[in-house]
Scaffold this active site. Structure first.
Site, PDB file in Angstrom:
ATOM      1  N   LYS A  24       1.093  -1.092  -0.035  1.00  0.00           N
ATOM      2  CA  LYS A  24       0.045   0.124  -0.042  1.00  0.00           C
ATOM      3  C   LYS A  24       0.893   1.257   0.014  1.00  0.00           C
ATOM      4  O   LYS A  24       0.585   2.311  -0.810  1.00  0.00           O
ATOM      5  CB  LYS A  24      -0.759  -0.060   1.298  1.00  0.00           C
ATOM      6  CG  LYS A  24      -1.750   1.397   1.455  1.00  0.00           C
ATOM      7  CD  LYS A  24      -2.476   1.412   2.713  1.00  0.00           C
ATOM      8  CE  LYS A  24      -1.810   1.613   3.929  1.00  0.00           C
ATOM      9  NZ  LYS A  24      -1.507   2.816   4.242  1.00  0.00           N
ATOM     10  N   ASN A  25       1.937   1.191   0.849  1.00  0.00           N
ATOM     11  CA  ASN A  25       2.640   2.412   1.044  1.00  0.00           C
ATOM     12  C   ASN A  25       3.714   2.782  -0.070  1.00  0.00           C
ATOM     13  O   ASN A  25       4.455   3.630   0.202  1.00  0.00           O
ATOM     14  CB  ASN A  25       3.264   2.208   2.556  1.00  0.00           C
ATOM     15  CG  ASN A  25       2.182   2.450   3.647  1.00  0.00           C
ATOM     16  OD1 ASN A  25       0.964   3.007   3.316  1.00  0.00           O
ATOM     17  ND2 ASN A  25       2.409   2.131   4.826  1.00  0.00           N
ATOM     18  N   CYS A 118      -5.148   7.461   9.457  1.00  0.00           N
ATOM     19  CA  CYS A 118      -5.286   6.982  10.811  1.00  0.00           C
ATOM     20  C   CYS A 118      -5.075   8.029  11.713  1.00  0.00           C
ATOM     21  O   CYS A 118      -4.079   8.489  11.695  1.00  0.00           O
ATOM     22  CB  CYS A 118      -4.288   5.610  10.865  1.00  0.00           C
ATOM     23  SG  CYS A 118      -4.859   4.291  10.159  1.00  0.00           S
ATOM     24  N   ARG A 123      -0.470  14.767  13.263  1.00  0.00           N
ATOM     25  CA  ARG A 123       0.453  14.168  11.878  1.00  0.00           C
ATOM     26  C   ARG A 123       0.619  15.484  11.098  1.00  0.00           C
ATOM     27  O   ARG A 123      -0.008  15.625  10.059  1.00  0.00           O
ATOM     28  CB  ARG A 123      -0.311  12.965  11.080  1.00  0.00           C
ATOM     29  CG  ARG A 123      -0.411  11.719  12.102  1.00  0.00           C
ATOM     30  CD  ARG A 123      -1.246  10.648  11.502  1.00  0.00           C
ATOM     31  NE  ARG A 123      -0.143  10.190  10.360  1.00  0.00           N
ATOM     32  CZ  ARG A 123      -0.515   8.962   9.713  1.00  0.00           C
ATOM     33  NH1 ARG A 123      -1.545   8.366   9.709  1.00  0.00           N
ATOM     34  NH2 ARG A 123       0.423   8.398   8.895  1.00  0.00           N
ATOM     35  N   ASP A 307       4.213   0.435  12.194  1.00  0.00           N
ATOM     36  CA  ASP A 307       3.195  -0.198  11.719  1.00  0.00           C
ATOM     37  C   ASP A 307       3.055  -1.783  12.348  1.00  0.00           C
ATOM     38  O   ASP A 307       1.858  -2.304  12.185  1.00  0.00           O
ATOM     39  CB  ASP A 307       3.198  -0.241  10.174  1.00  0.00           C
ATOM     40  CG  ASP A 307       3.010   1.098   9.881  1.00  0.00           C
ATOM     41  OD1 ASP A 307       3.207   1.485   8.454  1.00  0.00           O
ATOM     42  OD2 ASP A 307       2.847   2.130  10.628  1.00  0.00           O
ATOM     43  N   ARG A 399      -9.043  -0.326   4.133  1.00  0.00           N
ATOM     44  CA  ARG A 399      -7.670   0.688   3.544  1.00  0.00           C
ATOM     45  C   ARG A 399      -6.429   0.215   3.294  1.00  0.00           C
ATOM     46  O   ARG A 399      -5.747   0.504   2.562  1.00  0.00           O
ATOM     47  CB  ARG A 399      -7.736   1.873   4.536  1.00  0.00           C
ATOM     48  CG  ARG A 399      -9.089   2.679   4.920  1.00  0.00           C
ATOM     49  CD  ARG A 399      -8.460   3.916   5.712  1.00  0.00           C
ATOM     50  NE  ARG A 399      -7.284   4.505   5.041  1.00  0.00           N
ATOM     51  CZ  ARG A 399      -6.174   4.916   6.005  1.00  0.00           C
ATOM     52  NH1 ARG A 399      -6.253   4.714   7.365  1.00  0.00           N
ATOM     53  NH2 ARG A 399      -5.164   5.455   5.396  1.00  0.00           N
TER      54      ARG A 399
END
Ligand code: EPZ
Length: 435
Positions: A24-25, A118, A123, A307, A399
């Protein structure tokens, strides 16, 4: 009102093989980076996630044409024209901020708002904006909008005060078409950054050191399109290993990159799991009794990944002894602990530290995902718990995990996703927390 829940029957040993989904990242910044190219890009191994579909919506809104065909994204940048991303799209995920660098690199202007993602504590995006200013971008804020304009972008020497993953990626993407050389120090070293650099270099960029602490980019006039395969998702891979550690059984992961996971695998070994590694496969035997790990500290890569923190926490809930976790990257990444307590875990959180005292077994409960990895950790705990659990807050899971339920059931898990009607709380007073 309807809500989807995942009904998980615990106590089933897991057994089987999983091919790890695309990262995903990595897929998200690479999709954003495709707008820097003057030709079509074809991306393979793109995971089917709501965040990916959100990125596709943003690309189409900006005038590019992004078509998703299963796990392939075909992106034609020819029609790029729009310079403002709607607030709703910005709020959909943290990765919406990954459009800042490529929009400035390609269009020299953009209008954004604060990204979503999230809720892990503050952030901010100050490092992203400060770096853009150093490259010649004027930035002003008005009515919550961040308005960025530049005559042209020029290279700069940018020392990052913290190795921010997103800021590193935005700087690289802004620098590839800028005038002159950019040298980024104290850059984040996550493997996803190396993947972004490899994609851009395949498009004709001149980047060296992506994935290392110092990244040098020599600006070029343009980039061409390419065909590229996104790297595997090391956090999704770790998730399935933790599910098997919680439930017991044996698992083979195909398509993993063990060298990207050294710190997380070593902690899993320390907890008593037997791991076998060869090339792109990881084998786990979760048959041994789990033992506590005295101290785990989350750190930027190559340290233990933040994570993975909730995931290893779920494993340690039934490990013999006391484990301590210190979360150094985000301020508030223990929202899942309250839900683990409902399953009978013994965890005490104080600030950024969690102390986990192992219990013989967890029991099923009605629990709620509050963020992506916390939700995955609850599913892992439910897999090993006695009895049935209900997991709510599934949009968080969607997600980041491509076909979570199908994958879980393919290795012997028993999970059923279903829609249930929930009383319309509006009638009976203010809407509480979603779950
Ligand atoms: C990326 O988030 C990942 N998300 C996160 O994964 C991951 O946890 C994080 O990197 C750390 O590895 C994506 O790649 C989409 P950061 P990012 O900038 O870029 C502070 C998941 O579950 N900071 O490295 O937002 C920040 O507050 C997600 O897949 C500033 O102060 O993380 C944090 O404390 C969750 N100012 C620290 O740096 C800034 O301008 C690290 O954040 C930017 C960040």
């Amino acid at each position: 009102m309807a809500e989807e829940i995942l009904r998980i029957t615990g106590g089933q040993k897991l057994r089987g093989e999983i091919t790890v989904q695309g990262a995903k990242n990595s897929a998200l910044p690479i999709m954003a980076a495709s707008m820097l190219c003057s030709g079509e890009t074809v991306l393979h191994n793109v995971p089917r996630l709501t965040d990916v579909y959100a990125a596709s919506r943003i690309l189409n809104h900006l005038g590019l044409r992004c078509k998703m065909e299963q796990t392939t994204a075909v992106i034609d940048p020819a029609g790029i024209s729009e310079t403002e991303i709607p607030d709703a799209d910005m709020r959909a995920m943290r990765s919406s901020i990954m459009f800042l660098g490529p929009m400035l690199g390609r269009l020299k202007q953009c209008v954004l708002t604060m990204p979503g993602g999230c809720e892990l504590g503050p952030r901010p995006i100050d490092l992203h904006l400060d770096a853009m200013r150093q490259m010649g971008v004027q930035i002003r804020e008005a009515q919550g909008k961040i308005i960025c304009t530049a005559e042209h972008l020029h290279g700069a020497r940018i020392p990052l005060p913290i190795p921010s993953v997103g800021a590193t990626e935005n700087i690289i993407m802004a620098a590839v078409l800028a005038d002159g050389e950019t040298v980024l120090t104290n850059a984040a070293r996550e493997p996803e950054i190396a993947d972004l650099g490899a994609f851009l270099n395949q498009c004709g960029a001149k980047i060296s050191g992506a994935g290392e602490g110092t990244v040098t980019v020599s600006g070029t006039a343009s980039l061409h399109g390419t065909e590229y395969t996104v790297m595997p998702d090391r956090i999704a891979a770790f998730t399935w290993l933790c599910a098997c550690a919680c439930a017991g059984g044996t698992l083979c992961l195909r398509g993993a990159v063990p060298r990207d996971m050294e710190s997380s695998l070593s902690v899993l070994r320390a907890s008593g799991c037997r791991l076998g590694i060869c090339r792109d496969r990881i084998y786990l035997d979760g048959g041994q009794p789990l033992r506590s790990v005295r101290y785990i500290r989350t750190m930027p890569h190559p340290g233990f990944p933040t994570d993975a923190q909730a995931l290893i926490g779920a494993v340690l809930c039934t490990a013999h002894g006391t484990s301590m976790i210190e979360e150094t990257v985000f301020e508030s990444r223990y929202k899942h602990v309250g839900e683990l307590l409902r399953m009978g875990a013994d965890i005490r959180v104080s600030g950024r530290t969690a102390v986990i005292t192992g219990v013989p077994a967890l029991h099923g409960a009605d629990v709620c995902a509050m963020d992506l990895r916390g939700g995955a950790a609850l599913a892992c705990a439910a897999a090993g718990a006695e009895g049935e659990s209900i997991l709510r807050g599934l949009p968080h899971l969607d997600r980041g995990y491509d076909g979570f339920t199908e994958t879980f059931n393919s290795i012997g898990g028993i999970a059923k996703r279903m829609a249930i009607s929930t009383p319309n709380r509006e009638k009976n007073g203010p809407r509480k927390q979603k779950c």
